[in-house]
Scaffold this motif. Structure first.
Motif, PDB file in Angstrom:
ATOM      1  N   SER A  67     -51.385 -35.134 -33.997  1.00 44.89           N
ATOM      2  CA  SER A  67     -51.025 -35.558 -32.928  1.00 44.89           C
ATOM      3  C   SER A  67     -51.578 -37.590 -32.298  1.00 44.89           C
ATOM      4  O   SER A  67     -51.378 -38.225 -32.382  1.00 44.89           O
ATOM      5  N   THR A  84     -39.881 -33.986 -35.044  1.00 45.33           N
ATOM      6  CA  THR A  84     -40.634 -33.006 -35.352  1.00 45.33           C
ATOM      7  C   THR A  84     -39.304 -32.447 -36.332  1.00 45.33           C
ATOM      8  O   THR A  84     -38.085 -32.300 -36.489  1.00 45.33           O
ATOM      9  N   TRP A 106     -48.945 -32.270 -29.504  1.00 41.82           N
ATOM     10  CA  TRP A 106     -47.958 -33.450 -29.703  1.00 41.82           C
ATOM     11  C   TRP A 106     -46.452 -33.765 -28.648  1.00 41.82           C
ATOM     12  O   TRP A 106     -46.063 -34.374 -28.485  1.00 41.82           O
TER      13      TRP A 106
END
Length: 310
Positions: A67, A84, A106
């Motif tokens: 991330s 994703t 994330w």
């Protein structure tokens, strides 16, 4: 504390197979791609198989490290977004997994994310943790598929976890979507790869969707599920090489979960690795695209190249 975004919006056995140079033969044609774009370039940072915090806190997880790559990219580019590729949390997609593991990592760029669900997200009935967390971002009616437009690209997020009846509804929606698509380029993403040399192998349930996308002259497909990175040559509806009309596909199951072993490479595999967590950076131009696998800090594996839309 969640790091602010400055604008709206274990060790697995290493089976590195350098079947093609990481820079790929397509870089030879990279200089010939049209760089004068009427639309701005849009950047996607994509990976699946992400938030795994069962034994470690979120801030020390590999999802935190991947991330960080995306946060840096989003801070530098207002036209960048995250994607994703399913299995957003482990082990079963509980709401607590999203709040305690995904959200501190994330989740820092949730508002700039295009998500898709994986089989671990469906570990909870109707993937309630996934849909409750992402809300409208995950598409309408909790069906798990939707479309959006970025410049000259039509972006399709699909759901590879549906039962037979719901899959037929998705296929009908996809055919309608593609028939009305006026964009120059098309990218689709979902969790279970139609083609993979990873531990799970090919997914026959997604072959009909793959064929529909090939017939519609889609350009790029992204998937996860196998915890590795793999890039294929452009392939036709039967999975055979077709440099002119085939789809270029990537498996990017490197978002943070433990990497896993791979089977023997396929004839259509160009490069693969299960030695590196990281994300795939895609730069989407008017009629072309560039890719780069960006590993977490301290890892050297990468892969770069470019291609043109059909």
């Amino acid at each position: 504390m969640r790091k602010p975004i400055s604008f709206i919006f274990a060790a697995a056995t290493v089976l590195l197979t350098p079947l093609g140079q990481a820079t790929d033969a397509t870089t030879a044609s990279k200089n010939s791609l049209n760089k004068s774009h009427s639309n701005p370039t849009y950047t996607l940072y994509a990976a699946g198989d992400i938030a795994e915090c069962k034994k470690i806190p979120a801030e020390k997880s590999m999802a935190a490290r991947t991330s960080d790559i995306i946060v840096h990219g989003l801070d530098a580019d207002k036209n960048a977004m995250a994607v994703t590729l399913g299995d957003n949390t482990y082990p079963v997609g509980q709401p607590e997994e999203f709040s305690h593991c995904y959200d501190p990592t994330w989740g820092r760029f949730k508002e700039r994310t295009l998500p898709s669900p994986g089989n671990h997200d469906y570990g909870m009935p109707k993937a309630l943790g996934y849909f409750n967390y992402f809300g409208d971002i995950a598409g309408p009616d909790r069906r798990g598929y939707y479309a959006t437009t970025l410049g000259s690209w039509r972006i399709l997020s699909l759901n590879s976890n549906l039962n037979k009846q719901d899959m037929q509804k998705q296929i009908a929606w996809l055919q309608t979507e593609l028939s009305s698509n006026k964009q120059a380029c098309t990218l689709a993403f979902w969790h279970h790869p139609a083609y993979s040399s990873g531990g799970h192998g090919n997914n026959d349930n997604m072959k009909p969707i793959w064929k529909i996308l090939v017939q519609a002259k889609a350009d790029v497909v992204l998937s996860g599920h196998d915890h590795d990175y793999e890039r294929f040559v452009p392939m036709n509806e039967n999975g055979d090489r077709d440099d002119k009309n085939g789809i270029r596909s990537f498996v990017v199951g490197t978002g943070g979960a433990q990497l896993t072993p791979m089977f023997l490479p396929k004839l259509t595999t160009e490069i693969r690795s299960n030695s590196a967590n990281g994300v795939l950076k895609l730069s989407l131009h008017d009629k072309s695209y560039e890719w780069e696998f960006v590993p977490v800090q301290g890892v050297t594996f990468t892969d770069k190249g470019a291609g043109s839309c059909h």
